[in-house]
Design an enzyme around this catalytic site. Structure first.
Site: not given
Ligand code: FPP
Length: 246
Positions: A21-23, A26, A34, A66, A68-69, A208
């Site tokens: 989480d947090g992409n 960031w 994003r 997910s 939900e995504n 855990e």
């Molecule tokens: C949550 O951060 C991240 C996701 C919903 C997607 C994760 C996907 C990757 C890391 C890339 C694809 C992975 C692979 C293995 C190919 P967020 O977007 O909810 O961040 P935020 O909470 O800061 O908005």
């Protein structure tokens, strides 16, 4: 002493689950879109997989998308699907060279066809690998998975192929998407959120939980090792009292 040296290799978690989480935050912190955060998040996935192989963690399951995504803006959903396809194709040889098996759980048929095909090909190519199983949870939600398992079991009962008395926890778990994996002993969520978000609800009954403020694109194997050291300090009682454990 660094965190890796503090790990007791005889008490490693076999299976680590991660909510990456947090992409988005960031990327926003740097004034970027994003999707840049998601692209950078792939580098973290790579480093964490390597970290798992380095110390001998056998199963790593990451929540990549997910159920939900699907409700996110269509541009972000499309970008994530494209990133998934390009990452799978770019990384499959490296996974193979490092003896890593690629696996996926979730409602995979709801993914774009190219994603389904490339994922299937990569899973097939790596299916005999044994050092670590990397599972991508894609279009996954735990409630979806539990309902699907219940439906399959109900069909068996309806067709007289299963007696209701035969339904127990073991049988139920064998109809979940994680049937061939041990339950995760450790779940890590990055970015300071303290939620499970519909992830592996059945499998995490005794897991855990480890939460860190670090945003996923900044998370590296040393952070993973720190989480494992923290996990190893905990007493896992499974409902018993301390004195019963030894
Ligand atoms: C949550 O951060 C991240 C996701 C919903 C997607 C994760 C996907 C990757 C890391 C890339 C694809 C992975 C692979 C293995 C190919 P967020 O977007 O909810 O961040 P935020 O909470 O800061 O908005």
């Amino acid at each position: 002493m660094n965190f890796k040296d503090q790990i007791d290799v005889n008490r490693l978690p076999q299976h680590i689950a991660i909510i990456m989480d947090g992409n988005g935050r960031w990327a926003k912190n740097q004034g970027k879109f994003r999707v840049f955060g998601h692209e950078s998040g792939v580098l973290s996935v790579k480093d964490i997989v390597e970290g798992c192989v380095e110390i001998g963690v056998k199963y790593l399951t990451v929540y990549a998308f997910s159920t939900e995504n699907w409700n996110r803006p269509i541009e972000e959903v499309n970008a994530l699907m494209e990133l998934l396809i390009s990452t799978i194709n770019q990384e499959v040889e490296t996974l193979n060279k490092n003896n890593i098996r690629l696996n996926a759980i979730g409602d995979l048929k709801s993914l774009p066809q190219k994603c389904i095909d490339d994922l299937a090909a990569a899973m097939d190519k790596t299916k005999t690998n044994t050092s670590c199983t990397l599972t991508l949870a894609l279009s996954y939600s735990a409630k979806w998975e539990i309902v699907e398992a219940a439906k399959k079991i109900a069909e068996l009962v309806k067709a007289d192929n299963l007696n209701i008395d035969q339904i127990n926890e073991e049988l139920f778990a064998s109809y979940l998407t994680t049937a061939k994996m041990p339950d995760p002993e450790l779940m890590i969520r990055t970015s300071g959120e303290h939620r499970i978000s519909n992830y592996l609800l059945w499998q995490m009954a005794y897991t855990e939980l480890y939460f860190t403020e670090t945003l996923w694109p900044d998370f590296r194997r040393e952070d993973l090792f720190e989480a494992i050291v923290d996990y190893q300090k905990r007493e896992r009682r499974f409902g018993k009292i301390s004195e019963q454990l030894n």
